[in-house]
Write a protein that holds these residues in place. Sequence first.
Motif, PDB file in Angstrom:
ATOM      1  N   UNK A   1      -7.469   7.644   0.626  1.00 56.20           N
ATOM      2  CA  UNK A   1      -5.993   7.920   0.222  1.00 56.20           C
ATOM      3  C   UNK A   1      -5.814   8.186  -1.324  1.00 56.20           C
ATOM      4  N   UNK A   2      -6.575   7.608  -2.065  1.00 58.81           N
ATOM      5  CA  UNK A   2      -6.547   7.825  -3.360  1.00 58.81           C
ATOM      6  C   UNK A   2      -7.814   7.781  -4.188  1.00 58.81           C
ATOM      7  N   UNK A   3      -7.946   8.395  -5.236  1.00 62.33           N
ATOM      8  CA  UNK A   3      -9.299   8.631  -6.099  1.00 62.33           C
ATOM      9  C   UNK A   3      -8.930   7.497  -7.068  1.00 62.33           C
TER      10      UNK A   3
ATOM     11  N   UNK B   1      -4.945  11.598  -2.848  1.00 63.28           N
ATOM     12  CA  UNK B   1      -5.755  12.590  -2.223  1.00 63.28           C
ATOM     13  C   UNK B   1      -4.693  13.407  -1.455  1.00 63.28           C
ATOM     14  N   UNK B   2      -5.402  14.646  -0.911  1.00 63.29           N
ATOM     15  CA  UNK B   2      -4.613  15.184   0.097  1.00 63.29           C
ATOM     16  C   UNK B   2      -4.215  14.267   1.303  1.00 63.29           C
ATOM     17  N   UNK B   3      -5.204  13.555   1.762  1.00 66.94           N
ATOM     18  CA  UNK B   3      -5.041  12.403   2.671  1.00 66.94           C
ATOM     19  C   UNK B   3      -3.996  11.760   2.248  1.00 66.94           C
ATOM     20  N   UNK B   4      -3.950  11.188   1.333  1.00 69.40           N
ATOM     21  CA  UNK B   4      -2.843  10.243   0.883  1.00 69.40           C
ATOM     22  C   UNK B   4      -1.546  11.105   1.000  1.00 69.40           C
ATOM     23  N   UNK B   5      -1.461  12.243   0.626  1.00 69.42           N
ATOM     24  CA  UNK B   5      -0.263  13.055   0.379  1.00 69.42           C
ATOM     25  C   UNK B   5       0.290  12.959   1.878  1.00 69.42           C
ATOM     26  N   UNK B   6      -0.711  13.626   2.639  1.00 68.63           N
ATOM     27  CA  UNK B   6      -0.240  13.633   4.285  1.00 68.63           C
ATOM     28  C   UNK B   6       0.299  12.394   4.878  1.00 68.63           C
ATOM     29  N   UNK B   7      -0.265  11.105   4.487  1.00 68.47           N
ATOM     30  CA  UNK B   7       0.147   9.761   4.834  1.00 68.47           C
ATOM     31  C   UNK B   7       1.434   9.597   4.548  1.00 68.47           C
ATOM     32  N   UNK B   8       1.726   9.906   3.105  1.00 71.51           N
ATOM     33  CA  UNK B   8       3.208   9.710   2.646  1.00 71.51           C
ATOM     34  C   UNK B   8       4.234  10.416   3.278  1.00 71.51           C
ATOM     35  N   UNK B   9       3.703  11.744   3.480  1.00 75.38           N
ATOM     36  CA  UNK B   9       4.882  12.676   3.991  1.00 75.38           C
ATOM     37  C   UNK B   9       5.030  12.389   5.612  1.00 75.38           C
ATOM     38  N   UNK B  10       3.920  12.087   6.362  1.00 78.98           N
ATOM     39  CA  UNK B  10       4.207  11.682   7.483  1.00 78.98           C
ATOM     40  C   UNK B  10       5.040  10.223   7.873  1.00 78.98           C
TER      41      UNK B  10
ATOM     42  N   UNK C   1       0.915  -1.308  -0.117  1.00 77.87           N
ATOM     43  CA  UNK C   1      -0.198  -0.093   0.099  1.00 77.87           C
ATOM     44  C   UNK C   1       0.986   1.384   0.013  1.00 77.87           C
ATOM     45  N   UNK C   2       1.918   1.120   0.774  1.00 74.69           N
ATOM     46  CA  UNK C   2       2.842   2.293   0.750  1.00 74.69           C
ATOM     47  C   UNK C   2       3.482   2.718  -0.639  1.00 74.69           C
ATOM     48  N   UNK C   3       3.969   1.693  -1.101  1.00 74.27           N
ATOM     49  CA  UNK C   3       4.562   1.593  -2.598  1.00 74.27           C
ATOM     50  C   UNK C   3       3.768   2.189  -3.586  1.00 74.27           C
ATOM     51  N   UNK C   4       2.323   1.755  -3.457  1.00 73.69           N
ATOM     52  CA  UNK C   4       1.379   2.345  -4.362  1.00 73.69           C
ATOM     53  C   UNK C   4       1.095   3.773  -4.124  1.00 73.69           C
ATOM     54  N   UNK C   5       1.026   4.244  -2.804  1.00 73.27           N
ATOM     55  CA  UNK C   5       1.285   5.581  -2.570  1.00 73.27           C
ATOM     56  C   UNK C   5       2.246   6.276  -3.054  1.00 73.27           C
ATOM     57  N   UNK C   6       3.439   5.937  -2.645  1.00 77.07           N
ATOM     58  CA  UNK C   6       4.564   6.705  -3.088  1.00 77.07           C
ATOM     59  C   UNK C   6       4.793   6.767  -4.711  1.00 77.07           C
TER      60      UNK C   6
ATOM     61  N   UNK D   1       4.136  10.760  -8.911  1.00 80.21           N
ATOM     62  CA  UNK D   1       3.506  10.884 -10.101  1.00 80.21           C
ATOM     63  C   UNK D   1       2.656  12.550 -10.025  1.00 80.21           C
ATOM     64  N   UNK D   2       2.199  12.752  -8.718  1.00 80.66           N
ATOM     65  CA  UNK D   2       1.413  13.998  -8.395  1.00 80.66           C
ATOM     66  C   UNK D   2       2.559  14.948  -8.854  1.00 80.66           C
ATOM     67  N   UNK D   3       3.528  14.918  -8.124  1.00 77.53           N
ATOM     68  CA  UNK D   3       4.451  16.066  -8.043  1.00 77.53           C
ATOM     69  C   UNK D   3       5.664  16.199  -9.140  1.00 77.53           C
ATOM     70  N   UNK D   4       5.886  14.934  -9.466  1.00 81.55           N
ATOM     71  CA  UNK D   4       6.999  15.143 -10.546  1.00 81.55           C
ATOM     72  C   UNK D   4       6.860  14.364 -11.977  1.00 81.55           C
ATOM     73  N   UNK D   5       5.461  14.443 -12.230  1.00 80.05           N
ATOM     74  CA  UNK D   5       5.134  13.994 -13.574  1.00 80.05           C
ATOM     75  C   UNK D   5       5.738  15.181 -14.686  1.00 80.05           C
ATOM     76  N   UNK D   6       6.290  14.576 -15.632  1.00 83.97           N
ATOM     77  CA  UNK D   6       6.743  15.411 -16.783  1.00 83.97           C
ATOM     78  C   UNK D   6       5.811  16.074 -17.626  1.00 83.97           C
ATOM     79  N   UNK D   7       4.795  15.245 -17.429  1.00 84.85           N
ATOM     80  CA  UNK D   7       3.376  15.789 -18.213  1.00 84.85           C
ATOM     81  C   UNK D   7       2.534  16.910 -17.561  1.00 84.85           C
ATOM     82  N   UNK D   8       2.877  17.214 -16.421  1.00 86.74           N
ATOM     83  CA  UNK D   8       1.981  18.005 -15.571  1.00 86.74           C
ATOM     84  C   UNK D   8       0.473  17.556 -15.473  1.00 86.74           C
ATOM     85  N   UNK D   9       0.633  16.227 -15.594  1.00 92.95           N
ATOM     86  CA  UNK D   9      -0.822  15.592 -15.204  1.00 92.95           C
ATOM     87  C   UNK D   9      -0.690  14.590 -13.976  1.00 92.95           C
ATOM     88  N   UNK D  10      -1.407  15.259 -13.054  1.00 93.63           N
ATOM     89  CA  UNK D  10      -1.357  14.464 -11.644  1.00 93.63           C
ATOM     90  C   UNK D  10      -1.696  13.129 -11.383  1.00 93.63           C
TER      91      UNK D  10
END
Length: 89
Positions: free
Chosen positions: A62-64, A77-86, A14-19, A24-33
């Motif tokens: 955590x995801x949509x 989702x924002x909740x998923x981002x918070x979980x990864x960062x925590x 689950x953590x690997x999927x979230x990571x 992809x959300x922050x570093x996608x070269x296509x700007x598509x999150x």
Amino acid sequence: MIDVKSIQERKKLRLAILEELYNHHFFSPSQNNCLIVKTNELYGERNSEKHLAYHYLVTSGYIHLDISGDSSVVSITAKGIDYVESNYE
């Protein structure tokens, strides 16, 4: 009896999927999150460990996941981002 090793492996999956979605959300070269993939490539067989992991992440908020035909659009989702960062604080 609970298989602790299986629990640990599920949490790692689950953590690997979230990571992956976080990156992809922050570093996608296509700007598509969003991740757009064939549904069967996303999680394989129904009720597989990967399928159950995606189900858990969706129901936990955590995801949509939007499935249309044989394609899926997945985003963190924002909740998923918070979980990864925590996990790295």
